[in-house]
Design a protein around this motif. Sequence first.
Motif, short mmCIF file in Angstrom:
data_model
loop_
_atom_site.label_atom_id
_atom_site.label_comp_id
_atom_site.label_asym_id
_atom_site.label_seq_id
_atom_site.Cartn_x
_atom_site.Cartn_y
_atom_site.Cartn_z
N PRO A 1 0.89 -1.33 -0.06
CA PRO A 1 -0.03 -0.07 0.07
C PRO A 1 0.80 1.20 0.08
N GLU A 2 0.34 2.46 -0.64
CA GLU A 2 1.02 3.51 -0.82
C GLU A 2 1.46 4.11 0.54
N LYS A 3 0.69 3.95 1.62
CA LYS A 3 0.84 4.54 2.79
C LYS A 3 2.09 3.99 3.55
N THR A 4 2.20 2.63 3.25
CA THR A 4 3.42 2.14 3.76
C THR A 4 4.73 2.23 3.24
N ARG A 5 4.59 2.45 1.71
CA ARG A 5 5.66 2.86 1.02
C ARG A 5 6.31 4.10 1.42
N SER A 6 5.27 5.00 1.52
CA SER A 6 5.42 6.36 2.03
C SER A 6 6.37 6.51 3.41
N TYR A 7 5.82 5.84 4.13
CA TYR A 7 6.31 5.63 5.59
C TYR A 7 7.54 5.28 5.56
N GLU A 8 7.95 4.11 4.87
CA GLU A 8 9.22 3.45 4.82
C GLU A 8 10.25 4.29 4.10
N GLY A 9 9.81 5.11 3.32
CA GLY A 9 10.57 5.99 2.40
C GLY A 9 11.31 7.27 3.27
N MET A 10 10.23 7.63 4.24
CA MET A 10 10.46 8.79 5.22
C MET A 10 11.74 7.90 6.23
N ILE A 11 11.35 6.89 6.58
CA ILE A 11 12.57 6.18 7.48
C ILE A 11 13.76 6.02 6.92
N ARG A 12 13.56 5.62 5.74
CA ARG A 12 15.05 5.45 4.81
C ARG A 12 15.79 6.92 4.78
N THR A 13 14.83 7.90 4.55
CA THR A 13 15.64 8.98 4.39
C THR A 13 16.34 9.54 5.51
N VAL A 14 15.51 9.52 6.80
CA VAL A 14 16.09 9.92 8.14
C VAL A 14 17.32 8.98 8.32
N ALA A 15 17.36 7.66 8.15
CA ALA A 15 18.35 6.80 8.25
C ALA A 15 19.61 7.09 7.41
N MET A 16 19.25 7.32 6.14
CA MET A 16 20.55 7.60 5.32
C MET A 16 21.29 8.86 5.97
N ASP A 17 20.42 9.90 6.30
CA ASP A 17 20.90 11.27 6.78
C ASP A 17 21.87 10.78 8.27
N GLN A 18 21.28 9.80 9.03
CA GLN A 18 22.16 9.50 10.36
C GLN A 18 23.19 8.70 9.91
N MET A 19 23.44 7.90 8.86
CA MET A 19 24.32 6.91 8.58
C MET A 19 25.42 7.98 7.93
N ALA A 20 25.17 8.97 7.42
CA ALA A 20 26.04 9.82 6.76
C ALA A 20 27.50 9.39 6.08
N GLY A 21 27.08 8.19 5.04
CA GLY A 21 28.25 7.43 4.39
C GLY A 21 28.93 6.47 5.24
N LYS A 22 28.34 6.00 6.59
CA LYS A 22 28.92 4.92 7.25
C LYS A 22 28.51 3.57 6.41
N ILE A 23 29.23 2.53 6.66
CA ILE A 23 28.83 1.25 6.09
C ILE A 23 27.94 0.66 6.98
N PRO A 24 26.97 0.03 6.34
CA PRO A 24 25.79 -0.47 6.92
C PRO A 24 26.54 -1.91 7.88
N PHE A 25 25.86 -2.16 8.95
CA PHE A 25 26.29 -3.24 9.85
C PHE A 25 26.26 -4.54 8.90
N ASP B 1 12.08 -3.50 7.79
CA ASP B 1 12.23 -3.48 5.88
C ASP B 1 13.08 -2.30 5.75
N ALA B 2 12.65 -1.10 6.18
CA ALA B 2 13.09 0.30 5.76
C ALA B 2 14.70 0.42 6.07
N LEU B 3 15.01 -0.31 7.05
CA LEU B 3 16.23 0.07 7.31
C LEU B 3 17.45 -1.03 6.76
N ASN B 4 16.63 -1.89 5.82
CA ASN B 4 17.54 -2.97 5.19
C ASN B 4 18.51 -2.16 4.00
N GLY B 5 19.58 -2.74 4.25
CA GLY B 5 20.53 -2.13 3.09
C GLY B 5 21.13 -0.78 3.60
#
Length: 153
Positions: free
Chosen positions: A33-57, A105-109
């Motif tokens: 569903p679109e609502k889930t895709r949108s929410y997961e996208g927001m999570i990924r965006t915030v997570a990418m900002d927080q990781m700031a180029g760090k390599i995933p675990f 799921d949003a934090l995968n990768g």
Amino acid sequence: MTEPVTITLAGPPQGKGRARAFLRGGHIGHYTPEKTRSYEGMIRTVAMDQMAGKIPFDEPVEFVLRAVFTAPASWSNRKRTQAYTGEIKPGKKPDLDNIAKAWNDALNGVVYRDDSLICRMTLDKRYGPQSLVVVTVRPMPTFRDSQVLEVAA
């Protein structure tokens, strides 16, 4: 990377919506569903900002999630205080496991290579003055680390 990563997303916690099925041309397909895709996208965006180029675990990790809900505006000040001190718990939708699934799921990768690396989860739903979700991902302590922590305590 051995430092914990903490991600905070303001706004009401949302659970992962169930995949929907459709029939087209005699074939069954599925979509999120679109609502889930949108929410997961927001999570990924915030997570990418927080990781700031760090390599995933790429090692076993611990996943700690706290979902905070605001108390209804219709509640009295006394009842709100009880909610914020933990006397009243938010036994309401969305389900805690569905909130965790959306975050996993949003934090995968992004934060970890794959959510199969999660070996321990701590999940919590509570009331607070602001709706938000806070997730911390850290490497799992080894047996040796656990012994050092016990001796230090």
